[in-house]
Design an enzyme around this catalytic site. Sequence first.
Site: not given
Length: 823
Positions: A513, A515-518, A521, A632
């Site tokens: 779904l 791509q985040g900093g974590f 997804v 954020d």
Amino acid sequence: MTLHLCSLLVFSLPQALQSSTIDSITASSPLVQNQTLVSSSQIFELGFFTPKGSAKQYVGIWYKKMTPSRVVWVANREKPLGHTDQSASLTIGEDGNLKLLDGRQNTVWSTNVMAKSNYSEALLSDFGNFVLQDRNENIMWESFDEPTDTLLPNMKIGVNVKKGKKLNLTSWKGEDDPSLGSFVMGVTLETPPQLFTWNGSSPYWRSGQWDKTKFIGIPNMTNTYYDLQQDNVQGTSYYYLNNYNNSIFGYTFISSKGSVKSVYWTNGWLTYWKAPAPTNPCEIYGICGPFGVCNPFSSPMCRCLKGFKPRSDEEWNRGNWTRGCLRKMELNCQKSASAAASTTVEKDMFWQMRQIKLPDSADHLLIDNVEGCQSWCLENCSCLAFSYVNAIGCMAWSKDLLDTQQFSMGGEDLFIRLADASAGVPTRTKLIISLSTISGIILFGAGISVCGLSKWRGKFRKMTIPRLFTSEELLRDTAWKDQMKEDDTSNLVVYDFNSIRLATDNFNVENKLGQGGFGPVYKGKLNDGKEIAAKRLSSSSSQGIAEFKNEILLISKLQHRNLVRLLGCCIEEEEKILVYEYLPNKSLDTFLFDSKEKEKLSWSVRFHIIQGVARGLLYLHHDSCLRVIHRDLKVSNILLDEKMNSKISDFGLSRMFEGTQVLVNTHKVVGTLGYLSPEYAMGGIFSEKSDVYSFGILLLEIISGKKNTSSDYPGQHLNLLAYAWHLWCEDKVLDLMDEGIADAFLVSEVMRCIQLGLLCTQDHATDRPNMLAVVLMLNGESNLSQPKQPTYTFSRSLAHEVPSQEESIRSMNTITITTVEGR
């Protein structure tokens, strides 16, 4: 870090000062008292001035258009002119030197350089540097090489051993007297270097060691531009503020009373940081003496380090701590030197202190790991303490531990050498590894514990727990344990890894779904048919276990229709996954910044989204069981359900508070550039008003359909905020609207939202409304005040722009989390 108006020198100028300006000084065109020399972009000005209340006259430099004004450089600080001397001039002499002549043509001050001819010219640069150059434009002399009490951007202070040259700041003698004062500020040549101020020859304040981005003894100093370059081969250490594009207006100076202030311009002079702080006597150098530690929140503020006692109980009880403390028990390594060969002497121990301003006079060792640092200290009896700082390396102390302070935030770990086994931990234990490793393992275990203490509704597979810690050690984070005792996490499910892998088709890229900093997804479907979004921690993630823990604790406690719902977690071996409700319309940015998808965002849908975000923030700030600052908020962190209801997501960087706490300092700025409020980006200060600023940017983006950090605004405006302000001033504010919704909207609603966006992005936090007021304003239940001009609204063609910010943030308005730390 509270912002205060800095104390400014008030000075007066000759009555005829404004009659004319010149752009250079030559032998045929001297500077006289009815003139000033002005830099090409009208930023700095040089001329004659008289301090208020003084009968003496000087030549100095000041910012031209920023009032109240303050002199930042003085030529003749030790040889003033008389106030009545109206015939003085600054000219080029026959030897090519720049000279200040009094009314009798006597030389009061001169550059005193070797000039080949009298064809010289003096100019004032837009950086505030007064330069003497020859006919070939070779610089022969510059004011930056002769600082007074002020460090301007691009100017250096420091030391050059080979040339035997020191560039220090020296305070004025008094507020109305520019002559040499008793306080001096400079940079040490030691490794790592430190900033020092001295009162005469005695240390008065120090910054702590430089860790390549900041001084670790200033926990609230968030560095974006300052740098310190050291070259041990050349024997140089220089500290400066990098302002190559002249985007920063400010300076650092040392006052006549010894305080160091860094100030910057934002509709007035504001203090960025100040030391020593008037409210913190612990910042005065060595106030607790050798082997003493100072804590401004303790009573008394001085105490002896573990294993030490006051040198004089009588003096200590009177509040005179300067003689410090002495060791209670001789070190074991000292005993072994005289012990018989048959005698077994135990090894010394190390006592760990956290959040410490490390002592002065450290020895830097070329050892690249904490174990080696510890071993070296253990094997050298002269080593009294050690610390390993990732960005610096190994530091050891063989002299008295002096000027040590206990911080409430920030700081480093310090390990004190002791003989008493009850006072320390065995040196062979693995506990004294780097702080980052300790934190990671503790939080990993804590992450397991939060799921383990929940009322599980899923299966739990056997997990690998690090063997370095017992179960008690895994939970020794007090705040974490207290939160686990509550039952707010009882609705969380602990999923086994296989079930998540099956649900996402082995994390198939087609199910990704975003791509985040974590980390990535993925969409998934469980065996019971429930659709989920699985956020999987990536090994290359800019975030980590701390954010993982934060999400679990926060979202499990927060329940609101405008917040994304956390269903559970998975922790197995190296896998750490957060499982959320699945929202079919993904994130707001997938619609807003897509030329085709944005057509689905009518004004009514956008206004509905805005209202939902506002209600979600109001809940976080005011109505939830914990007060939460998101830190954020941006379009990619606003998710949309099937009915286009907005839900705030990604709480990995959030902070929670209890009671009425509203203002917090941090040594690490996190978030996404373009959404950061000025006080947070520049000073590390965050509060609820930081989220309000981000909401204002978000609001303007939703209205315009443009990214705040885009570089293609009409008229070469710096960013969306600059463009919105320009349209507001031109009374063309409806031109901000996305063309796709320009035909169907309520003018009053749009106007109200744009005005609210400008109010939420005011420079000063106190000028921004809180979220309760925002919700009332959105609903038309409260009147809106007139916004003030934000700082970063200048055209790129003007000198006041901030071009470096544009390059930094051009691609940051994405799903990726940006962590902003000192450069």
